[in-house]
Design an enzyme around this catalytic site. Structure first.
Site, mmCIF file in Angstrom:
data_model
loop_
_atom_site.group_PDB
_atom_site.id
_atom_site.type_symbol
_atom_site.label_atom_id
_atom_site.label_comp_id
_atom_site.label_asym_id
_atom_site.label_seq_id
_atom_site.Cartn_x
_atom_site.Cartn_y
_atom_site.Cartn_z
ATOM 1 N N GLY A 44 -9.455 -14.872 -41.734
ATOM 2 C CA GLY A 44 -9.466 -15.945 -40.753
ATOM 3 C C GLY A 44 -9.818 -17.262 -41.429
ATOM 4 C CD GLN A 49 -13.618 -21.501 -42.546
ATOM 5 O OE1 GLN A 49 -12.819 -21.001 -41.773
ATOM 6 N NE2 GLN A 49 -14.302 -20.778 -43.426
ATOM 7 C CB CYS A 92 -17.884 -17.212 -43.691
ATOM 8 S SG CYS A 92 -17.231 -18.822 -43.211
ATOM 9 C CG LEU A 93 -12.117 -17.377 -46.428
ATOM 10 C CD1 LEU A 93 -10.707 -17.884 -46.160
ATOM 11 C CD2 LEU A 93 -12.131 -16.480 -47.659
ATOM 12 C CG HIS A 134 -16.371 -15.804 -38.288
ATOM 13 N ND1 HIS A 134 -17.457 -15.358 -39.022
ATOM 14 C CD2 HIS A 134 -15.833 -16.829 -38.986
ATOM 15 C CE1 HIS A 134 -17.550 -16.105 -40.120
ATOM 16 N NE2 HIS A 134 -16.586 -17.001 -40.127
ATOM 17 C CD GLU A 135 -12.051 -17.803 -38.528
ATOM 18 O OE1 GLU A 135 -12.231 -19.013 -38.786
ATOM 19 O OE2 GLU A 135 -12.357 -16.892 -39.325
ATOM 20 C CG HIS A 138 -15.615 -21.623 -38.619
ATOM 21 N ND1 HIS A 138 -16.499 -22.184 -39.513
ATOM 22 C CD2 HIS A 138 -15.299 -20.398 -39.132
ATOM 23 C CE1 HIS A 138 -16.713 -21.336 -40.515
ATOM 24 N NE2 HIS A 138 -16.005 -20.240 -40.311
HETATM 25 ZN ZN ZN Z 1 -15.982 -18.510 -41.401
#
Ligand code: ZN
Length: 175
Positions: A44, A49, A92-93, A134-135, A138
């Site tokens: 994701g 991000q 998480c990236l 999760h997204e 963000h």
């Molecule tokens: Zn994340």
């Protein structure tokens, strides 16, 4: 190739704004987001991000199995969630190498528009629901570490600050 923003960074803590309309510029950006996500082995990725303050995220719960199931959600609205709360280890990236178990509802219903401005609704549970939650966080400036105790969060943030400093130093050496 788009660069992924690492935490801590003020852009990751800002609430994102809705898109009045999805145009070719956004579609091109979404394509680039998928490329960046797959390259980073992520499931994701949300617009903040990559430094963009817009209500867009992408996901692919099948990306690790090579059965691609790409989904793009724009201006998403969470309609309902389950009473059943489940734990799951999230990463998480924007936090490479960091993972933590987070409790979230299992099932959800979400409404959004896709990359062609079509209104959609999805009810899902398990891994896909987990990624969506999760997204969605963000887009509201909430990170997975914000669901942890202050102590655990501070440890991860401290390590991330060190990690970012090391990247910066090694980049300076290259120059
Ligand atoms: Zn994340």
């Amino acid at each position: 190739m788009l660069k992924i923003v690492y935490a801590p960074d003020p852009i990751l803590k800002k609430e994102c704004v809705s898109l009045p309309q999805v145009d070719d510029h956004h579609r091109d950006l979404i394509k680039q987001m998928f490329e960046a996500m797959y390259k980073a082995n992520g499931v994701g990725l949300a617009a903040p991000q990559i430094g963009l303050n817009k209500r867009i995220f992408i996901l692919d719960s099948g990306s690790k199995e090579e059965k691609k199931k790409p989904l793009t959600m724009i201006n998403p609205t969470l309609i309902s969630t389950d009473d059943k709360i489940v734990p799951y280890e999230e990463g998480c990236l924007s936090f490479p190498e960091h993972f933590a178990e987070i409790d979230r509802p299992d099932q959800l219903t979400i409404e959004y528009i896709d990359e062609n401005n079509k209104k959609k609704s999805l009810t899902t549970n398990g891994f896909t629901s987990r990624i969506i939650q999760h997204e969605l966080d963000h887009l509201n400036g909430v990170l997975f570490v914000d669901h942890l105790s202050r102590l655990k969060r501070d440890v991860i943030i401290r390590k991330m600050k060190k990690f970012k400093k090391e990247i910066k130093t090694s980049n300076e050496k290259k120059i």
